[in-house]
Design a protein around this motif. Structure first.
Motif, PDB file in Angstrom:
ATOM      1  N   ALA A  38       0.828  -1.209   0.000  1.00  0.00           N
ATOM      2  CA  ALA A  38       0.000   0.000   0.000  1.00  0.00           C
ATOM      3  C   ALA A  38       0.862   1.258   0.000  1.00  0.00           C
ATOM      4  CB  ALA A  38      -0.941  -0.016   1.209  1.00  0.00           C
ATOM      5  N   LEU A  39       1.911   1.273   0.812  1.00  0.00           N
ATOM      6  CA  LEU A  39       2.811   2.425   0.840  1.00  0.00           C
ATOM      7  C   LEU A  39       3.529   2.594  -0.495  1.00  0.00           C
ATOM      8  CD1 LEU A  39       4.341   2.055   4.415  1.00  0.00           C
ATOM      9  CD2 LEU A  39       2.672   3.748   3.659  1.00  0.00           C
ATOM     10  N   PHE A  40       3.931   1.473  -1.111  1.00  0.00           N
ATOM     11  CA  PHE A  40       4.585   1.537  -2.422  1.00  0.00           C
ATOM     12  C   PHE A  40       3.646   2.136  -3.462  1.00  0.00           C
ATOM     13  CE2 PHE A  40       5.349  -0.353  -6.583  1.00  0.00           C
ATOM     14  CZ  PHE A  40       6.677  -0.028  -6.791  1.00  0.00           C
ATOM     15  N   ALA A  41       2.398   1.672  -3.465  1.00  0.00           N
ATOM     16  CA  ALA A  41       1.432   2.182  -4.439  1.00  0.00           C
ATOM     17  C   ALA A  41       1.113   3.650  -4.195  1.00  0.00           C
ATOM     18  CB  ALA A  41       0.151   1.342  -4.382  1.00  0.00           C
ATOM     19  N   LEU A  42       1.044   4.046  -2.929  1.00  0.00           N
ATOM     20  CA  LEU A  42       0.633   5.409  -2.596  1.00  0.00           C
ATOM     21  C   LEU A  42       1.741   6.422  -2.840  1.00  0.00           C
ATOM     22  CD1 LEU A  42      -1.552   7.269  -1.403  1.00  0.00           C
ATOM     23  CD2 LEU A  42      -0.621   6.740   0.866  1.00  0.00           C
ATOM     24  N   PHE A  43       2.965   6.064  -2.457  1.00  0.00           N
ATOM     25  CA  PHE A  43       4.053   7.044  -2.488  1.00  0.00           C
ATOM     26  C   PHE A  43       5.040   6.828  -3.627  1.00  0.00           C
ATOM     27  CE2 PHE A  43       2.735   6.987   2.000  1.00  0.00           C
ATOM     28  CZ  PHE A  43       2.454   8.339   2.173  1.00  0.00           C
ATOM     29  N   PHE A  44       4.889   5.762  -4.422  1.00  0.00           N
ATOM     30  CA  PHE A  44       5.811   5.541  -5.537  1.00  0.00           C
ATOM     31  C   PHE A  44       5.069   5.315  -6.846  1.00  0.00           C
ATOM     32  CE2 PHE A  44       8.593   3.005  -8.247  1.00  0.00           C
ATOM     33  CZ  PHE A  44       9.736   3.792  -8.241  1.00  0.00           C
ATOM     34  N   ALA A  45       4.233   4.284  -6.878  1.00  0.00           N
ATOM     35  CA  ALA A  45       3.572   3.931  -8.139  1.00  0.00           C
ATOM     36  C   ALA A  45       2.626   5.036  -8.594  1.00  0.00           C
ATOM     37  CB  ALA A  45       2.829   2.608  -7.980  1.00  0.00           C
ATOM     38  N   TYR A  46       1.790   5.527  -7.697  1.00  0.00           N
ATOM     39  CA  TYR A  46       0.840   6.584  -8.087  1.00  0.00           C
ATOM     40  C   TYR A  46       1.552   7.873  -8.518  1.00  0.00           C
ATOM     41  CZ  TYR A  46      -2.563  10.333  -7.698  1.00  0.00           C
ATOM     42  OH  TYR A  46      -3.323  11.446  -7.940  1.00  0.00           O
ATOM     43  N   LEU A  48       4.476   8.153  -9.741  1.00  0.00           N
ATOM     44  CA  LEU A  48       5.171   7.854 -10.993  1.00  0.00           C
ATOM     45  C   LEU A  48       4.207   7.941 -12.176  1.00  0.00           C
ATOM     46  CD1 LEU A  48       8.143   7.007 -11.591  1.00  0.00           C
ATOM     47  CD2 LEU A  48       7.306   4.668 -11.756  1.00  0.00           C
ATOM     48  N   GLY A  49       3.066   7.289 -12.031  1.00  0.00           N
ATOM     49  CA  GLY A  49       2.072   7.346 -13.108  1.00  0.00           C
ATOM     50  C   GLY A  49       1.513   8.745 -13.304  1.00  0.00           C
ATOM     51  N   ALA A  50       1.300   9.463 -12.199  1.00  0.00           N
ATOM     52  CA  ALA A  50       0.762  10.824 -12.308  1.00  0.00           C
ATOM     53  C   ALA A  50       1.748  11.757 -13.014  1.00  0.00           C
ATOM     54  CB  ALA A  50       0.431  11.354 -10.920  1.00  0.00           C
ATOM     55  N   SER A  51       3.049  11.610 -12.716  1.00  0.00           N
ATOM     56  CA  SER A  51       4.035  12.458 -13.380  1.00  0.00           C
ATOM     57  C   SER A  51       4.124  12.146 -14.874  1.00  0.00           C
ATOM     58  CB  SER A  51       5.403  12.290 -12.729  1.00  0.00           C
ATOM     59  OG  SER A  51       5.907  10.981 -12.952  1.00  0.00           O
ATOM     60  N   LEU A  52       3.967  10.865 -15.237  1.00  0.00           N
ATOM     61  CA  LEU A  52       3.979  10.508 -16.655  1.00  0.00           C
ATOM     62  C   LEU A  52       2.807  11.148 -17.383  1.00  0.00           C
ATOM     63  CD1 LEU A  52       5.230   8.897 -18.966  1.00  0.00           C
ATOM     64  CD2 LEU A  52       3.856   6.934 -18.253  1.00  0.00           C
ATOM     65  N   LEU A  53       1.635  11.086 -16.790  1.00  0.00           N
ATOM     66  CA  LEU A  53       0.474  11.738 -17.398  1.00  0.00           C
ATOM     67  C   LEU A  53       0.653  13.250 -17.440  1.00  0.00           C
ATOM     68  CD1 LEU A  53      -2.480   9.698 -15.829  1.00  0.00           C
ATOM     69  CD2 LEU A  53      -1.613   9.569 -18.178  1.00  0.00           C
ATOM     70  N   GLN A  54       1.251  13.809 -16.397  1.00  0.00           N
ATOM     71  CA  GLN A  54       1.433  15.255 -16.350  1.00  0.00           C
ATOM     72  C   GLN A  54       2.393  15.739 -17.423  1.00  0.00           C
ATOM     73  OE1 GLN A  54       3.093  16.835 -12.667  1.00  0.00           O
ATOM     74  NE2 GLN A  54       1.599  18.496 -12.716  1.00  0.00           N
ATOM     75  N   SER A  55       3.322  14.873 -17.843  1.00  0.00           N
ATOM     76  CA  SER A  55       4.269  15.285 -18.876  1.00  0.00           C
ATOM     77  C   SER A  55       3.598  15.480 -20.233  1.00  0.00           C
ATOM     78  CB  SER A  55       5.383  14.242 -19.000  1.00  0.00           C
ATOM     79  OG  SER A  55       4.889  13.017 -19.527  1.00  0.00           O
ATOM     80  N   PHE A  56       2.374  15.011 -20.389  1.00  0.00           N
ATOM     81  CA  PHE A  56       1.629  15.204 -21.636  1.00  0.00           C
ATOM     82  C   PHE A  56       0.606  16.327 -21.520  1.00  0.00           C
ATOM     83  CE2 PHE A  56       2.785  10.660 -21.579  1.00  0.00           C
ATOM     84  CZ  PHE A  56       3.542  10.612 -22.731  1.00  0.00           C
TER      85      PHE A  56
END
Length: 308
Positions: A38-46, A48-56
């Motif tokens: 849960a901590l990995f998904a909350l503070f790393f995976a999410y 990471l995915g949000a920054s990738l979307l933000q780059s577009f």
């Protein structure tokens, strides 16, 4: 013609019913791994995915607008970003080989049986690696001051005029490379020393019996066996150089004239000073791609050399 009856057929024992699968260990594993996942998904995976979307995307009048690959196309025509890549490439080509070479020499010296207080010497050379990045960068900033810095005082004692270490583009790059080499040489030397200690003494003795000199023994016998350790040091040093931020930001703020500007410093300026988070996210993902590509090339080159 004999007829086989049911009494003449061999008796096949009935199969025992399958035992029910135990699911408790799996549940227990998930119970223990759940918080970490849960901590990995909350503070790393999410993020990471949000920054990738933000780059577009980009911010337009307070609203988020999808722009596709425009942020990545923008980098090609951005002279500051291109300059940051060139600066990083220069540091990578000069500093990493010099540092690994010095670390290898230092590891060989620390591995000699005639050296007294070897444990203390190893600790002394490893101490810079445990010093906080900002603290040692501030120390170098004080040492390299144009007026009153220790470096210029030493030069003045031997009749050499003061050097503008941090305000000249060339000397600023040299100062940054020197500070990085000072901090990370001992760290890599300890890793290489561990590799040297894994090589048995009988190999040195066999090389000596064959008439091999010291340099020839290290070049033909010892170094080939250290190839994987050297590769680890090169890859980690390359990743650290591509992520360079603390030292050059504290020493020169990326200057003078963008001489020590790196992609991560430029990312910081774009994201937190210009508040252009979409472009900053795109820069971050380009840095990630460069790290992955260069690391893969190094592994491929190492594999080819090992097959030879």
């Amino acid at each position: 013609m004999a007829v086989q009856t049911t009494y003449d057929r061999p008796v096949v024992p009935a199969r025992a019913p399958a035992a029910p699968r135990r699911r408790r260990p799996r549940r227990v594993a998930w119970i223990f791994a759940g918080p970490a996942a849960a901590l990995f998904a909350l503070f790393f995976a999410y993020p990471l995915g949000a920054s990738l979307l933000q780059s577009f995307t980009t911010e337009d009048a307070g609203a988020t607008r999808w722009v596709g690959l425009d942020q990545y196309r923008r980098m090609i025509h951005d002279p500051a970003f291109v300059e940051s890549l060139l600066n990083t490439g220069l540091i990578l080509v000069v500093q990493v080989p010099v540092m690994i070479g010095l670390a290898l020499v230092l590891a060989v010296l620390l591995n000699q049986s005639w050296l007294r207080f070897r444990g203390r010497w190893r600790a002394v050379h490893f101490l810079p690696a445990v010093t906080t990045l900002v603290a040692y960068a501030v120390v170098f900033q004080v040492l390299l001051k144009t007026d009153g810095g220790l470096a210029n005082q030493v030069l003045g004692a031997v009749g050499i005029g003061p050097v503008d270490w941090l305000n000249s583009p060339t000397w600023a790059r040299i100062s940054l490379i020197a500070s990085l080499t000072w901090r990370w040489t001992g760290y890599n030397a300890v890793i290489l020393l561990a590799g040297l200690q894994a090589i048995g003494k009988e190999q040195y003795e066999a090389a000596a019996i064959d008439g091999s000199g010291t340099l020839s023994t290290y070049a033909r016998v010892i170094l080939p066996q250290l190839r994987s350790v050297v590769l680890f040091c090169v890859v980690t040093s390359t990743i650290g150089t591509l992520q360079l931020f603390d030292e050059n930001y504290v020493l020169t703020r990326g200057g003078p004239d963008d001489a020590t500007l790196t992609p991560v410093v430029y990312l910081y300026k774009v994201g937190f000073q210009q508040l252009d988070f979409g472009y900053a996210a795109a820069i971050a993902w380009v840095v990630v791609a460069l790290i992955a590509a260069i690391s893969a090339l190094q592994y491929v080159a190492f594999g080819r050399e090992r097959r030879r």
